[in-house]
Scaffold this motif. Sequence first.
Motif, mmCIF file in Angstrom:
data_model
loop_
_atom_site.group_PDB
_atom_site.id
_atom_site.type_symbol
_atom_site.label_atom_id
_atom_site.label_comp_id
_atom_site.label_asym_id
_atom_site.label_seq_id
_atom_site.Cartn_x
_atom_site.Cartn_y
_atom_site.Cartn_z
ATOM 1 N N SER A 1 0.827 -1.207 0.000
ATOM 2 C CA SER A 1 0.000 0.000 0.000
ATOM 3 C C SER A 1 0.863 1.260 0.000
ATOM 4 O O SER A 1 0.508 2.267 -0.627
ATOM 5 C CB SER A 1 -0.940 -0.005 1.205
ATOM 6 N N MET B 1 -6.096 6.672 -2.158
ATOM 7 C CA MET B 1 -6.522 5.753 -1.111
ATOM 8 C C MET B 1 -7.500 4.723 -1.660
ATOM 9 O O MET B 1 -7.536 3.575 -1.203
ATOM 10 C CB MET B 1 -7.158 6.515 0.048
ATOM 11 N N VAL C 1 -5.415 2.087 -3.092
ATOM 12 C CA VAL C 1 -4.856 1.288 -1.993
ATOM 13 C C VAL C 1 -5.857 0.222 -1.571
ATOM 14 O O VAL C 1 -5.513 -0.956 -1.395
ATOM 15 C CB VAL C 1 -4.481 2.184 -0.795
ATOM 16 N N GLY C 2 -7.110 0.616 -1.423
ATOM 17 C CA GLY C 2 -8.145 -0.351 -1.067
ATOM 18 C C GLY C 2 -8.349 -1.396 -2.143
ATOM 19 O O GLY C 2 -8.551 -2.573 -1.853
ATOM 20 N N SER D 1 -6.176 -3.230 5.341
ATOM 21 C CA SER D 1 -5.871 -2.728 3.998
ATOM 22 C C SER D 1 -5.347 -1.297 4.040
ATOM 23 O O SER D 1 -4.689 -0.851 3.102
ATOM 24 C CB SER D 1 -7.118 -2.805 3.115
ATOM 25 N N VAL D 2 -5.634 -0.574 5.116
ATOM 26 C CA VAL D 2 -5.233 0.836 5.195
ATOM 27 C C VAL D 2 -4.310 1.131 6.363
ATOM 28 O O VAL D 2 -3.707 2.207 6.415
ATOM 29 C CB VAL D 2 -6.477 1.752 5.298
ATOM 30 N N TYR E 1 -1.850 4.360 7.644
ATOM 31 C CA TYR E 1 -2.129 5.048 8.913
ATOM 32 C C TYR E 1 -0.893 5.089 9.796
ATOM 33 O O TYR E 1 -0.556 6.138 10.366
ATOM 34 C CB TYR E 1 -3.276 4.340 9.625
ATOM 35 N N GLY F 1 -11.321 1.794 2.553
ATOM 36 C CA GLY F 1 -10.765 2.866 1.736
ATOM 37 C C GLY F 1 -11.662 4.088 1.715
ATOM 38 O O GLY F 1 -11.188 5.226 1.804
ATOM 39 N N SER G 1 -11.851 5.590 5.461
ATOM 40 C CA SER G 1 -10.575 6.184 5.869
ATOM 41 C C SER G 1 -10.335 7.514 5.162
ATOM 42 O O SER G 1 -9.599 8.366 5.677
ATOM 43 C CB SER G 1 -9.423 5.217 5.581
ATOM 44 N N PHE H 1 -9.777 7.930 9.640
ATOM 45 C CA PHE H 1 -9.305 6.610 10.048
ATOM 46 C C PHE H 1 -10.042 6.131 11.301
ATOM 47 O O PHE H 1 -10.382 4.958 11.422
ATOM 48 C CB PHE H 1 -7.799 6.645 10.325
#
Length: 411
Positions: A50, A60, A63-64, A258-259, A263, A381, A384, A388
């Motif tokens: 990620s 983002m 990323v998800g 996944s995030v 973070y 995703g 967030s 978050f």
Amino acid sequence: MKRERAILQGRREKAGKLRRLKVKRKNVLLLAVSMFLANVSFGMAFPYLSVYMRLIGGTMLMVGLLSVAFNLTSTAFQYPFGYLSDSTRNRKGFIALGLFSTGFFYALMALVSTPLALLALRTAQGALGSAMMPAKSALIAELSTRIGSAYGLFSTVENAGYMAGNFLGGFLVKRIRIRGIFVLSGVLLAVSAVIALAMRERPRPKRAPRLLLIPQEGRESDRATVGKKALRRLMRGHLGTFYLSVLLMMVASGQVYSVVPVYFGETFGEEWVGLLFGIDSLAAALSGYYIGRLIDRYGAKRFYLLSIAGYGIAFLGYAFAKSIYLMLPVAFLSGVKWSMTLNSASTYVAERVRVSERGQGMGLLNAMMSLGWVVGPLLGGYLSGISFTLNFVSTLIPLGLAFVLALRLPG
């Protein structure tokens, strides 16, 4: 004469048992070494996927989608690979295929520089990499009569490897960069595939019998059940409820994991990403074997319920622990609950499916986990992007539903 024949027969049977035991022990060692190296690779590469997506310009949402794409194809292929593993009785071949293909795609990721190319490789990695999990889970259950302890042992081995990979990745990331980590991970996975192929399995019959196989008294037939019939049977009753509970828990897991590398990087700095994942893996490695033994003694259901509660506590910790000194124990708790989840879920399924359908049962379990990681990252995703904290707290909804369903399961 009869007495001599009986003695010789007894000796032959004893020698046969000793040979089979020796082969099993060698297989345990080879599989453990293979899985350790594989998880070193996973621990190095996964936390930076990620981060790499963000570095090459991904949003983002992209990323998800890394997790969504991987787990969507993994969900589609888990059960078919499980069925093929049962029908061919070739566990090691599918384990090696999954390991090698995963490493091959990691190496290719070092060559891409656009978000779409990275996403495409991750999608293909999910499809072929899914060959490993059903075969590996079924093989572990076949290597010991104490199933919970066997899963606990391999949980310790695999999480120790993942921990080593996390720390190694954190150390190397500023020296060989993320692309170098992907290449090194690919090499390690190729080596682990070769080691897996060195295992010895019971050979297949040269020709499948045409007539219906009648199980011997007290034993099940070694013939794999037709996929559709087995699938319907596995999804009925309490086992179907259990699979649904796992799906909901993994939706929550996908929302967070996944995030969470992004973070950690934004909150504490990029160098803490590997360290926090390493502490998570250290906790799983230290607790895995002992949790497995406790599962054998007290039952899988109790520890499965505890694991769901552990997810809720860990995710609230992610939401509100703003100091690195508070996040360290949260990461440790996260590792313990993952070890508890994997061991209890695998044991619960292995104890409730036929031996001839174990690969399919494990494939379906892994498919539920992967499917949760299709839905979860999409939610994670999106939420967030707002906050978050909102994302982490919202996981209490699917976790609460999973807990209620699990309470209805037989012990």
